[in-house]
Motif scaffolding. Structure first.
Motif, PDB file in Angstrom:
ATOM      1  N   MET A   1      55.592  69.846  18.248  1.00 32.86           N
ATOM      2  CA  MET A   1      55.136  69.254  19.592  1.00 32.86           C
ATOM      3  C   MET A   1      53.638  69.353  19.922  1.00 32.86           C
ATOM      4  O   MET A   1      53.135  70.346  20.232  1.00 32.86           O
ATOM      5  N   ALA A   2      53.081  68.394  19.571  1.00 31.24           N
ATOM      6  CA  ALA A   2      51.473  68.204  19.769  1.00 31.24           C
ATOM      7  C   ALA A   2      51.261  67.775  21.072  1.00 31.24           C
ATOM      8  O   ALA A   2      51.925  67.172  21.728  1.00 31.24           O
ATOM      9  N   ILE A   3      49.925  68.291  21.324  1.00 32.36           N
ATOM     10  CA  ILE A   3      49.403  67.963  22.639  1.00 32.36           C
ATOM     11  C   ILE A   3      47.797  67.342  22.307  1.00 32.36           C
ATOM     12  O   ILE A   3      47.122  67.664  21.387  1.00 32.36           O
ATOM     13  N   ASP A   4      47.389  66.492  23.233  1.00 28.57           N
ATOM     14  CA  ASP A   4      45.803  65.869  23.081  1.00 28.57           C
ATOM     15  C   ASP A   4      44.875  66.952  23.632  1.00 28.57           C
ATOM     16  O   ASP A   4      45.222  67.590  24.594  1.00 28.57           O
ATOM     17  N   PHE A   5      43.786  67.147  23.066  1.00 28.69           N
ATOM     18  CA  PHE A   5      42.742  67.803  23.058  1.00 28.69           C
ATOM     19  C   PHE A   5      41.569  67.140  23.165  1.00 28.69           C
ATOM     20  O   PHE A   5      41.423  66.477  22.365  1.00 28.69           O
ATOM     21  N   SER A  22      48.264  74.610  19.825  1.00 30.06           N
ATOM     22  CA  SER A  22      47.656  75.476  21.048  1.00 30.06           C
ATOM     23  C   SER A  22      46.353  75.009  21.189  1.00 30.06           C
ATOM     24  O   SER A  22      45.475  75.191  20.104  1.00 30.06           O
ATOM     25  N   VAL A  23      45.790  75.812  22.274  1.00 32.34           N
ATOM     26  CA  VAL A  23      44.487  75.697  22.627  1.00 32.34           C
ATOM     27  C   VAL A  23      44.078  76.967  23.329  1.00 32.34           C
ATOM     28  O   VAL A  23      44.794  77.266  24.324  1.00 32.34           O
ATOM     29  N   THR A  24      43.362  77.851  22.923  1.00 31.63           N
ATOM     30  CA  THR A  24      42.980  79.183  23.498  1.00 31.63           C
ATOM     31  C   THR A  24      41.496  78.967  24.324  1.00 31.63           C
ATOM     32  O   THR A  24      40.685  78.575  23.346  1.00 31.63           O
ATOM     33  N   VAL A  25      41.234  79.317  25.416  1.00 31.07           N
ATOM     34  CA  VAL A  25      40.003  79.124  26.102  1.00 31.07           C
ATOM     35  C   VAL A  25      39.669  80.431  26.780  1.00 31.07           C
ATOM     36  O   VAL A  25      40.459  81.222  27.019  1.00 31.07           O
ATOM     37  N   PRO A  26      38.148  80.531  27.099  1.00 31.28           N
ATOM     38  CA  PRO A  26      37.688  81.693  27.618  1.00 31.28           C
ATOM     39  C   PRO A  26      37.845  81.483  29.208  1.00 31.28           C
ATOM     40  O   PRO A  26      36.945  81.236  29.850  1.00 31.28           O
ATOM     41  N   ALA A  27      38.942  81.419  29.699  1.00 32.17           N
ATOM     42  CA  ALA A  27      39.240  81.315  31.234  1.00 32.17           C
ATOM     43  C   ALA A  27      38.362  82.412  32.044  1.00 32.17           C
ATOM     44  O   ALA A  27      38.325  83.362  31.554  1.00 32.17           O
ATOM     45  N   ILE A  28      37.892  82.146  32.930  1.00 34.10           N
ATOM     46  CA  ILE A  28      37.400  82.984  33.850  1.00 34.10           C
ATOM     47  C   ILE A  28      38.068  84.288  34.232  1.00 34.10           C
ATOM     48  O   ILE A  28      37.668  85.425  34.413  1.00 34.10           O
ATOM     49  N   ASN A  53      44.313  75.133  17.615  1.00 34.03           N
ATOM     50  CA  ASN A  53      45.335  75.365  16.738  1.00 34.03           C
ATOM     51  C   ASN A  53      46.129  73.895  16.412  1.00 34.03           C
ATOM     52  O   ASN A  53      46.634  73.489  17.163  1.00 34.03           O
ATOM     53  N   THR A  54      46.270  73.460  15.002  1.00 36.80           N
ATOM     54  CA  THR A  54      47.139  72.397  14.773  1.00 36.80           C
ATOM     55  C   THR A  54      48.197  72.765  13.707  1.00 36.80           C
ATOM     56  O   THR A  54      48.200  73.973  13.700  1.00 36.80           O
ATOM     57  N   SER A  55      48.993  72.109  13.190  1.00 37.20           N
ATOM     58  CA  SER A  55      49.996  72.564  12.442  1.00 37.20           C
ATOM     59  C   SER A  55      49.520  73.174  10.945  1.00 37.20           C
ATOM     60  O   SER A  55      50.063  73.854  10.314  1.00 37.20           O
ATOM     61  N   HIS A  56      48.268  72.564  10.564  1.00 39.31           N
ATOM     62  CA  HIS A  56      48.109  72.989   9.204  1.00 39.31           C
ATOM     63  C   HIS A  56      46.450  73.789   9.190  1.00 39.31           C
ATOM     64  O   HIS A  56      46.195  74.252   8.178  1.00 39.31           O
TER      65      HIS A  56
END
Length: 130
Positions: A1-5, A22-28, A53-56
């Motif tokens: 299941m993909a998301i738009d970034f 998935s997307v990992t971000v430096p949140a406050i 991160n993508t599937s590949h």
């Protein structure tokens, strides 16, 4: 299941991907990983690394702070400046110089604002050491 970034700068879209896992971000509040159907939110980001991160494969970007907007189907990062790791290291160094100049002229700011600038500088210096 993909998301738009989308990574968006003042002059327009810097990077887009329609197959993010998935997307990992430096949140406050601390690093945060977002997956598809994450609860919608808006939060502030400090300077640091975004990992997409993508599937590949995966991609990494350095951002100079900004905001994260998460919807049910997408992740949107709004930043003043960004650099794709491996391609724009000179921009990261430029961002560090600007932050140090900002700290030098920040005498009129309250301590918490000066602390944000110091944290920003420390995060950027730590990134450059890697």
């Amino acid at each position: 299941m993909a998301i738009d970034f989308e990574l968006i700068l003042p002059n327009g879209k810097f990077y887009t991907c329609e197959e993010a896992v998935s997307v990992t971000v430096p949140a406050i509040e601390g690093d945060m990983t977002v997956y598809k159907q994450h609860i919608p939110l808006v939060t502030e980001l400090h300077s640091g690394m975004i990992t997409l991160n993508t599937s590949h494969t995966f991609f990494q970007f350095f951002v100079s702070g900004g905001f994260l907007h998460v919807t049910r189907s997408g992740v949107y990062v709004l930043a003043k400046k960004a650099a794709k790791i491996g391609e724009h290291i000179d921009l990261v160094q430029e961002i560090l110089v600007e932050a140090k100049k900002m700290l030098e002229v920040s005498e009129g700011l309250i301590d918490s604002d000066r602390d944000v600038i110091r944290r920003y500088i420390a995060n950027t210096e730590n990134f450059l050491k890697k």
